[in-house]
Design a protein around this motif. Structure first.
Motif, PDB file in Angstrom:
ATOM      1  N   PRO A 113       0.817  -1.221   0.000  1.00 11.48           N
ATOM      2  CA  PRO A 113       0.000   0.000   0.000  1.00 11.48           C
ATOM      3  C   PRO A 113       0.849   1.269   0.000  1.00 11.48           C
ATOM      4  CG  PRO A 113      -0.983  -1.618   1.459  1.00 11.48           C
ATOM      5  CD  PRO A 113       0.347  -2.185   1.021  1.00 11.48           C
ATOM      6  N   ALA A 114       1.933   1.279   0.785  1.00 15.62           N
ATOM      7  CA  ALA A 114       2.809   2.447   0.821  1.00 15.62           C
ATOM      8  C   ALA A 114       3.449   2.683  -0.542  1.00 15.62           C
ATOM      9  CB  ALA A 114       3.888   2.273   1.886  1.00 15.62           C
ATOM     10  N   GLY A 115       3.838   1.614  -1.229  1.00 18.22           N
ATOM     11  CA  GLY A 115       4.440   1.742  -2.545  1.00 18.22           C
ATOM     12  C   GLY A 115       3.477   2.347  -3.552  1.00 18.22           C
ATOM     13  N   LEU A 116       2.212   1.920  -3.510  1.00 17.92           N
ATOM     14  CA  LEU A 116       1.203   2.479  -4.405  1.00 17.92           C
ATOM     15  C   LEU A 116       1.012   3.972  -4.163  1.00 17.92           C
ATOM     16  CD1 LEU A 116      -1.639  -0.214  -4.430  1.00 17.92           C
ATOM     17  CD2 LEU A 116       0.007   0.280  -6.241  1.00 17.92           C
ATOM     18  N   LEU A 117       0.897   4.345  -2.900  1.00 19.84           N
ATOM     19  CA  LEU A 117       0.644   5.743  -2.556  1.00 19.84           C
ATOM     20  C   LEU A 117       1.841   6.625  -2.891  1.00 19.84           C
ATOM     21  CD1 LEU A 117      -1.200   5.140   0.826  1.00 19.84           C
ATOM     22  CD2 LEU A 117      -2.229   5.836  -1.347  1.00 19.84           C
ATOM     23  N   ASP A 118       3.047   6.114  -2.674  1.00 21.06           N
ATOM     24  CA  ASP A 118       4.249   6.874  -3.030  1.00 21.06           C
ATOM     25  C   ASP A 118       4.323   7.102  -4.539  1.00 21.06           C
ATOM     26  OD1 ASP A 118       5.672   7.680  -0.749  1.00 21.06           O
ATOM     27  OD2 ASP A 118       6.454   5.658  -0.424  1.00 21.06           O
ATOM     28  N   PHE A 119       3.995   6.058  -5.307  1.00 22.56           N
ATOM     29  CA  PHE A 119       4.024   6.190  -6.761  1.00 22.56           C
ATOM     30  C   PHE A 119       3.013   7.243  -7.222  1.00 22.56           C
ATOM     31  CE2 PHE A 119       2.863   5.381 -11.082  1.00 22.56           C
ATOM     32  CZ  PHE A 119       3.991   4.881 -11.705  1.00 22.56           C
ATOM     33  N   ALA A 120       1.793   7.170  -6.675  1.00 19.10           N
ATOM     34  CA  ALA A 120       0.760   8.145  -7.048  1.00 19.10           C
ATOM     35  C   ALA A 120       1.195   9.559  -6.686  1.00 19.10           C
ATOM     36  CB  ALA A 120      -0.559   7.795  -6.354  1.00 19.10           C
ATOM     37  N   PHE A 226       0.197  14.890   0.930  1.00 18.38           N
ATOM     38  CA  PHE A 226      -0.851  14.169   1.649  1.00 18.38           C
ATOM     39  C   PHE A 226      -0.735  12.670   1.379  1.00 18.38           C
ATOM     40  CE2 PHE A 226      -5.102  12.481   2.332  1.00 18.38           C
ATOM     41  CZ  PHE A 226      -5.505  13.115   3.495  1.00 18.38           C
ATOM     42  N   LEU A 227      -0.513  12.305   0.114  1.00 18.56           N
ATOM     43  CA  LEU A 227      -0.361  10.887  -0.222  1.00 18.56           C
ATOM     44  C   LEU A 227       0.890  10.298   0.416  1.00 18.56           C
ATOM     45  CD1 LEU A 227      -2.638  11.520  -2.278  1.00 18.56           C
ATOM     46  CD2 LEU A 227      -1.482   9.962  -3.860  1.00 18.56           C
ATOM     47  N   ARG A 228       1.948  11.097   0.493  1.00 17.69           N
ATOM     48  CA  ARG A 228       3.163  10.605   1.145  1.00 17.69           C
ATOM     49  C   ARG A 228       2.920  10.352   2.639  1.00 17.69           C
ATOM     50  NH1 ARG A 228       6.732  10.976  -2.811  1.00 17.69           N
ATOM     51  NH2 ARG A 228       6.834  12.845  -4.122  1.00 17.69           N
TER      52      ARG A 228
END
Length: 237
Positions: A113-120, A226-228
């Motif tokens: 989940p963290a990887g997805l949010l960091d990419f976004a 915010f996503l980070r």
């Protein structure tokens, strides 16, 4: 002795810089191509070239735009780029994007989940934030388009596309956990799906995130941070 720069001189310099970069992008798009870029003057531009015909558009995150279409030879020889500059200044079409281009993210930091949010977050920081009206979740770029301002859910969807090519034990679970966490952060509390909603839990979470991204004065930089923060929360469990 201090010297205050001449605002008029600065404006003239920016205008010429803008014109030079537009002409460069037209050359790069040859013979047929579609390019998106952020000029060093802070303007989002699209250059669409089809052989000897070119369309150049300057736009902002709200969908406002000015554009011109001409034969390439006329566009470069004429003052068309300068006219676009003046129209963009009049319409105040500056963006909140980075003043210089950065490399788009190409792989996930981790299949989590963290990887997805960091990419976004990385993608939003690069291309800018497109704001749809509350209750609408569309983005102006669909399919395989990776450039141009996008919504928060669209940036997340691009991360999911990369996840398909990344080793992962349970992609659907990672997707659901990341979207749930992000929606809860946007809502400020655990999101409860109302009884009247018939679209399913995941789609309601997406709508929550989309409406958050559509808020007035939301910026790409703010959304990315915010996503980070949500990604760091995901790492902490």
């Amino acid at each position: 002795m201090s010297h205050t720069p001449n605002p008029a001189g600065k404006t003239t310099s920016n205008r010429q810089t803008f014109i030079t970069e537009i002409h460069r992008l037209i050359d790069e798009a040859a013979p047929t191509g579609l390019l998106y870029a952020v000029t060093s003057t802070g303007h989002s531009v699209m250059v669409h070239r089809a052989e000897e015909q070119v369309t150049v558009r300057v736009y902002d995150s709200w969908g406002a735009k000015v554009e011109a279409s001409q034969a390439v030879s006329f566009f470069v020889a004429d003052v068309t780029a300068g006219v676009l500059w003046q129209q963009a200044v009049t319409e105040k079409l500056l963006t909140d994007q980075l003043p210089v281009a950065t490399r788009r993210p190409r792989k996930l930091h981790s299949s989590s989940p963290a990887g997805l949010l960091d990419f976004a977050a990385d993608h939003l920081r690069h291309v800018g934030l497109h704001r749809t009206p509350p209750g609408r979740f569309d983005s102006p770029w669909q399919g395989s388009q990776w450039t141009g301002p996008c919504t928060v859910p669209h940036a997340f969807q691009l991360a999911l596309r990369v996840l398909r090519d990344t080793p992962c034990e349970d992609r659907e679970a990672v997707r659901d956990q990341a979207m749930r966490l992000l929606a809860d952060c946007c809502h400020g509390a655990p999101v409860q799906v109302p009884d009247w909603w018939t679209g399913g839990t995941y789609s309601y979470l997406v709508s929550t995130v989309s409406n958050w991204g559509a808020a007035e004065r939301r910026t790409a930089a703010g959304a990315a941070e915010f996503l980070r923060a949500a990604a760091r929360a995901a790492e902490q469990g």
